[in-house]
Design an enzyme around this catalytic site. Structure first.
Site, PDB file in Angstrom:
ATOM      1  CE  LYS A 102     -19.254 -21.053 -48.340  1.00 28.07           C
ATOM      2  NZ  LYS A 102     -19.246 -20.907 -46.663  1.00 28.07           N
ATOM      3  CG  ASP A 103     -15.708 -21.442 -44.758  1.00 26.12           C
ATOM      4  OD1 ASP A 103     -16.667 -20.249 -44.654  1.00 26.12           O
ATOM      5  OD2 ASP A 103     -16.420 -22.617 -44.814  1.00 26.12           O
TER       6      ASP A 103
ATOM      7  NE  ARG B 205     -21.581 -13.392 -50.562  1.00 32.96           N
ATOM      8  CZ  ARG B 205     -22.402 -14.223 -50.961  1.00 32.96           C
ATOM      9  NH1 ARG B 205     -23.243 -13.687 -52.236  1.00 32.96           N
ATOM     10  NH2 ARG B 205     -23.040 -15.443 -50.583  1.00 32.96           N
ATOM     11  NE  ARG B 206     -26.064 -16.171 -49.029  1.00 33.20           N
ATOM     12  CZ  ARG B 206     -25.506 -17.030 -48.273  1.00 33.20           C
ATOM     13  NH1 ARG B 206     -25.669 -17.260 -47.106  1.00 33.20           N
ATOM     14  NH2 ARG B 206     -24.961 -18.094 -48.949  1.00 33.20           N
TER      15      ARG B 206
ATOM     16  NE  ARG C 150     -22.324 -18.063 -38.048  1.00 32.75           N
ATOM     17  CZ  ARG C 150     -21.504 -18.250 -36.930  1.00 32.75           C
ATOM     18  NH1 ARG C 150     -21.392 -17.386 -35.991  1.00 32.75           N
ATOM     19  NH2 ARG C 150     -20.828 -19.313 -37.236  1.00 32.75           N
TER      20      ARG C 150
ATOM     21  NE  ARG D 159     -26.723 -20.799 -41.828  1.00 33.61           N
ATOM     22  CZ  ARG D 159     -25.945 -20.043 -42.492  1.00 33.61           C
ATOM     23  NH1 ARG D 159     -26.363 -19.090 -43.198  1.00 33.61           N
ATOM     24  NH2 ARG D 159     -24.583 -19.913 -42.290  1.00 33.61           N
TER      25      ARG D 159
ATOM     26  CB  CYS E   5     -15.292 -11.326 -40.701  1.00 33.39           C
ATOM     27  SG  CYS E   5     -15.468 -10.522 -39.337  1.00 33.39           S
TER      28      CYS E   5
END
Length: 311
Positions: free
Chosen positions: A83-84, A133-134, A151, A157, A244
């Site tokens: 995904k990165d 996306r979230r 981030r 987090r 992005c």
């Protein structure tokens, strides 16, 4: 071809990335008893920068330094979260994916200190996430909640949550499992509610394309179904040419019967517009399936939607 005596593995230096490397080392040792592996940790631009990723090359910010170490011969193998890895452009010249490991959980997880589920969160609850996306999907399904930028690696987090910078968090279930923190998960969100990012739960092994000994040594770690899913998803993203700041989500699923499907969505940042496509491969190869789903979304206006978002 001979199996190398030593394989140097380069990776980001975050706790999660290093945990992923340990999985690769364990599987390599099981496949080739006696092989020696060495970890080459690097700090990437994406790990150092806590602002908007679009200001520092987007997703490429998490792979540039890892790619450079591999190409410079400082390492033989790179471990990436798929995904990165940018899919809107080819892998760096001279490198190839040698294997995709068996896929982990693709779903997102909610973390709430009091154990509330997403539907139980009261209006005004601050949910920590910097994922467009979230944010878009949460705006569509739970507009009464407030997303606050957050981030940093998963451990960081969680520290910010404990410090009161947010009331709840959204994180990848697979990532929490990898660092041994699945105990903090309040709820696993279904993919119909929170569609995952392209490449979710997949670890890829990247080598220099002329290093055939290392490629042969690690290719046995690859999972055929994951290869098909990753190939379809990455071709989808390549054709769509998202950036992005584009809220794009989707996942492929390889069935036991041999069939392959791909479901994908493109959102406006506020979640008010959602484009959907869902197709089955039938006789199509994974790349053709990815292309077909991307074209279906482009016909619905995905190009205009993506280009209208600042980046």
């Amino acid at each position: 071809m001979s199996t190398p005596e030593l394989i140097r593995i380069v990776s980001r230096d975050s706790p999660m990335a290093l945990a992923q490397v340990e999985r690769v080392r364990t599987e390599l040792t099981a496949l080739h008893p006696g092989i020696v592996t060495e970890v080459v940790p690097v700090k990437t631009t994406g790990d150092k920068w806590m602002g908007d990723l679009s200001l520092v090359e987007g997703k490429g910010a998490f792979t540039k330094e890892v790619d450079a170490a591999l190409l410079a011969g400082q390492a033989d193998l790179a471990v990436h979260c798929v995904k990165d890895v940018p899919a809107d452009r080819p892998l760096p010249a001279g490198t190839v994916f040698a294997a995709f490991l068996k896929r982990d959980d693709i779903r997102d997880a909610l973390i709430h200190p009091a154990g509330r589920t997403l539907d139980e969160l009261p209006a005004g609850t601050r949910v920590g996430t910097s994922s467009v996306r979230r944010v878009a999907q949460l705006a569509a399904s739970h507009p009464q909640l407030i997303c606050v930028p957050m981030r940093g690696n998963a451990n960081r987090r969680l520290e910010k949550l404990a410090a009161g910078e947010a009331d709840a968090l959204l994180l990848a279930a697979a990532g929490l499992e990898r660092i041994g923190r699945s105990d903090v998960i309040t709820e696993i969100l279904p993919v119909d509610l929170m569609c995952p990012p392209i490449g979710a739960g997949i670890l890829a092994l990247q080598c220099r394309e002329d290093d055939t000994d290392t490629i042969d040594a690690v290719s046995g770690l690859g999972d055929r179904d994951t290869y098909k899913e990753a190939s379809a998803e990455r071709m989808f993203l390549h054709v769509l040419q998202g950036h992005c700041n584009s809220p794009i989500a989707g996942f492929a699923h390889a069935e036991r019967s041999g069939g392959l499907s791909l479901r994908a969505r493109v959102f406006t940042p506020d979640g008010k517009t959602v484009l959907n496509a869902h197709e089955w491969a039938g006789p199509l190869d994974p790349a053709t399936l990815g292309t077909s789903v991307a074209v279906a979304l482009l016909r619905q206006g995905a190009r205009e939607l993506i280009d209208s978002i600042a980046h």
